[in-house]
Design a protein around this motif. Structure first.
Motif, PDB file in Angstrom:
ATOM      1  N   LEU A 299       0.826  -1.197   0.000  1.00 30.68           N
ATOM      2  CA  LEU A 299       0.000   0.000   0.000  1.00 30.68           C
ATOM      3  C   LEU A 299       0.863   1.252   0.000  1.00 30.68           C
ATOM      4  O   LEU A 299       0.578   2.223  -0.708  1.00 30.68           O
ATOM      5  N   TRP A 300       1.923   1.248   0.795  1.00 33.64           N
ATOM      6  CA  TRP A 300       2.853   2.380   0.804  1.00 33.64           C
ATOM      7  C   TRP A 300       3.416   2.614  -0.595  1.00 33.64           C
ATOM      8  O   TRP A 300       3.495   3.760  -1.081  1.00 33.64           O
ATOM      9  N   GLU A 301       3.780   1.530  -1.285  1.00 38.22           N
ATOM     10  CA  GLU A 301       4.329   1.660  -2.629  1.00 38.22           C
ATOM     11  C   GLU A 301       3.277   2.158  -3.621  1.00 38.22           C
ATOM     12  O   GLU A 301       3.569   2.964  -4.501  1.00 38.22           O
ATOM     13  N   TRP A 302       2.055   1.652  -3.492  1.00 35.84           N
ATOM     14  CA  TRP A 302       0.968   2.114  -4.372  1.00 35.84           C
ATOM     15  C   TRP A 302       0.781   3.623  -4.212  1.00 35.84           C
ATOM     16  O   TRP A 302       0.664   4.349  -5.203  1.00 35.84           O
TER      17      TRP A 302
ATOM     18  N   SER B 156       9.379   0.139  -5.597  1.00 34.75           N
ATOM     19  CA  SER B 156      10.341   0.561  -4.570  1.00 34.75           C
ATOM     20  C   SER B 156      11.558  -0.340  -4.688  1.00 34.75           C
ATOM     21  O   SER B 156      11.652  -1.148  -5.625  1.00 34.75           O
ATOM     22  N   GLY B 157      12.480  -0.227  -3.735  1.00 36.30           N
ATOM     23  CA  GLY B 157      13.642  -1.089  -3.730  1.00 36.30           C
ATOM     24  C   GLY B 157      13.706  -1.968  -2.509  1.00 36.30           C
ATOM     25  O   GLY B 157      14.791  -2.378  -2.086  1.00 36.30           O
ATOM     26  N   LEU B 158      12.534  -2.287  -1.931  1.00 36.34           N
ATOM     27  CA  LEU B 158      12.502  -3.057  -0.692  1.00 36.34           C
ATOM     28  C   LEU B 158      13.021  -4.480  -0.857  1.00 36.34           C
ATOM     29  O   LEU B 158      13.568  -5.062   0.085  1.00 36.34           O
ATOM     30  N   LEU B 159      12.836  -5.061  -2.039  1.00 36.42           N
ATOM     31  CA  LEU B 159      13.255  -6.445  -2.284  1.00 36.42           C
ATOM     32  C   LEU B 159      14.393  -6.451  -3.299  1.00 36.42           C
ATOM     33  O   LEU B 159      14.154  -6.287  -4.496  1.00 36.42           O
ATOM     34  N   PRO B 160      15.616  -6.636  -2.862  1.00 38.61           N
ATOM     35  CA  PRO B 160      16.767  -6.591  -3.778  1.00 38.61           C
ATOM     36  C   PRO B 160      16.599  -7.550  -4.954  1.00 38.61           C
ATOM     37  O   PRO B 160      16.315  -8.729  -4.779  1.00 38.61           O
ATOM     38  N   GLY B 161      16.743  -7.006  -6.147  1.00 35.51           N
ATOM     39  CA  GLY B 161      16.623  -7.820  -7.349  1.00 35.51           C
ATOM     40  C   GLY B 161      15.208  -7.988  -7.846  1.00 35.51           C
ATOM     41  O   GLY B 161      14.988  -8.471  -8.962  1.00 35.51           O
ATOM     42  N   HIS B 162      14.228  -7.612  -7.034  1.00 31.26           N
ATOM     43  CA  HIS B 162      12.825  -7.791  -7.412  1.00 31.26           C
ATOM     44  C   HIS B 162      12.037  -6.492  -7.413  1.00 31.26           C
ATOM     45  O   HIS B 162      10.865  -6.481  -7.778  1.00 31.26           O
ATOM     46  N   GLY B 163      12.647  -5.406  -6.969  1.00 32.69           N
ATOM     47  CA  GLY B 163      11.906  -4.151  -6.885  1.00 32.69           C
ATOM     48  C   GLY B 163      11.193  -4.038  -5.549  1.00 32.69           C
ATOM     49  O   GLY B 163      11.800  -4.186  -4.488  1.00 32.69           O
ATOM     50  N   GLY B 164       9.879  -3.813  -5.626  1.00 33.60           N
ATOM     51  CA  GLY B 164       9.100  -3.619  -4.407  1.00 33.60           C
ATOM     52  C   GLY B 164       8.180  -4.781  -4.099  1.00 33.60           C
ATOM     53  O   GLY B 164       8.041  -5.717  -4.892  1.00 33.60           O
ATOM     54  N   VAL B 165       7.522  -4.701  -2.960  1.00 25.78           N
ATOM     55  CA  VAL B 165       6.551  -5.724  -2.560  1.00 25.78           C
ATOM     56  C   VAL B 165       5.362  -5.719  -3.519  1.00 25.78           C
ATOM     57  O   VAL B 165       4.855  -6.774  -3.912  1.00 25.78           O
ATOM     58  N   TYR B 166       4.922  -4.519  -3.912  1.00 22.29           N
ATOM     59  CA  TYR B 166       3.812  -4.428  -4.859  1.00 22.29           C
ATOM     60  C   TYR B 166       4.166  -5.094  -6.185  1.00 22.29           C
ATOM     61  O   TYR B 166       3.300  -5.683  -6.845  1.00 22.29           O
TER      62      TYR B 166
END
Length: 284
Positions: A40-43, A253-263
């Motif tokens: 939700l934060w990323e959205w 976002s960059g929260l998940l290295p290599g995958h971007g964000g949770v969203y």
């Protein structure tokens, strides 16, 4: 980059299955709450003008509300003590969000309108969409168990993997070139067929999403429902691509290295979860 992506994927799967297999429901509910809060934060980062002074406050309040809701749902008696909550969620929120995904988001994606306006409405829909998906996943897990939830997630994984490889092998006609130039109609068809085949195959295993549907519906209708969910998973993916193009960013976002964000990892799940709940409400 690939090594980092693989390590992150393995870590995410370990955390997910540890939460699914843990005694009691609270580890998975906690995990879903954290994931929903991050998504939700990323959205909101993608849809709310960053210069707006209310953006950080709105994002913070939304995260606090989700965490508070997660804490309440960790008490399995909460829905029984507050039946009005389930009525609002299952009879109003989930159907409304499902209708918007089918009738609104799908149309926007097909039109490829990356310049769509209305940041406030997109923010409101983001809050409702994440809440509906979160509530649907929690309820399905509590009612039907871990294997049921895994079999539903596998529908999305099957659609995503098949769409990628089918598109690479046979893709000729662009699906939504202004939103995601790499996706093709051939790939989408491969994803839909894969989701349908997975549900029909997993229906032979007790406790799965497909098995529950097959107990109540004829096989042809289960196949149609599975195909529709596979198509909606693609809509969810494309809708996030639209939001990212609109915001001019590559990842949520960059929260998940290599995958971007949770969203980026949950985009296909957001439209599928509430509609899967609607399909199974009242089925035990």
């Amino acid at each position: 980059m690939l090594r980092q992506r693989v390590i992150t994927a393995i870590a995410l799967l370990v955390v997910l299955f540890a939460a699914l297999l843990a005694p009691g429901a609270w580890p998975l509910i906690a995990l879903l709450t954290v994931a929903a809060a991050c998504a939700l934060w990323e959205w909101l980062r993608l849809t709310w003008p960053q210069a707006h002074p209310m953006a950080p406050l709105a994002a913070t309040l939304a995260l606090v509300a989700l965490c508070a809701g997660g804490a309440a749902w960790m008490n399995m008696a909460a829905p029984l003590r507050f039946p009005a909550i389930q009525i609002v969620v299952n009879h109003w929120l989930v159907p409304f969000v499902s209708a918007v995904w089918v009738l609104g988001a799908s149309v926007i994606v097909v039109q490829g309108n990356t310049g769509v306006r209305g940041s406030a409405w997109l923010c409101v829909f983001g809050v409702l969409a994440v809440l509906a998906a979160w509530a649907a996943l929690v309820q399905m897990f509590v009612l039907h168990g871990a294997w049921f939830l895994v079999s539903l997630l596998a529908l999305i994984w099957a659609a995503d993997i098949a769409a990628y490889f089918t598109g690479r092998a046979f893709g000729r006609h662009k699906l939504a070139p202004r939103v995601s130039p790499g996706k093709t109609w051939e790939g989408a068809l491969g994803g839909v067929v894969a989701s349908m085949l997975w549900v029909m195959l997993s229906a032979h295993w007790a406790g799965s999403f497909g098995a529950l549907l097959m107990r109540h519906w004829p096989a042809w209708l289960v196949a149609v429902a599975a195909a529709a969910l596979g198509a909606l998973s693609i809509v969810g993916d494309l809708f996030e691509s639209l939001l990212k193009r609109r915001a001019g960013v590559k990842d949520s976002s960059g929260l998940l290295p290599g995958h971007g964000g949770v969203y980026d990892r949950l985009d296909a799940l957001l439209p599928v979860a509430p509609i899967a709940l609607l399909l199974t409400l009242g089925m035990i």
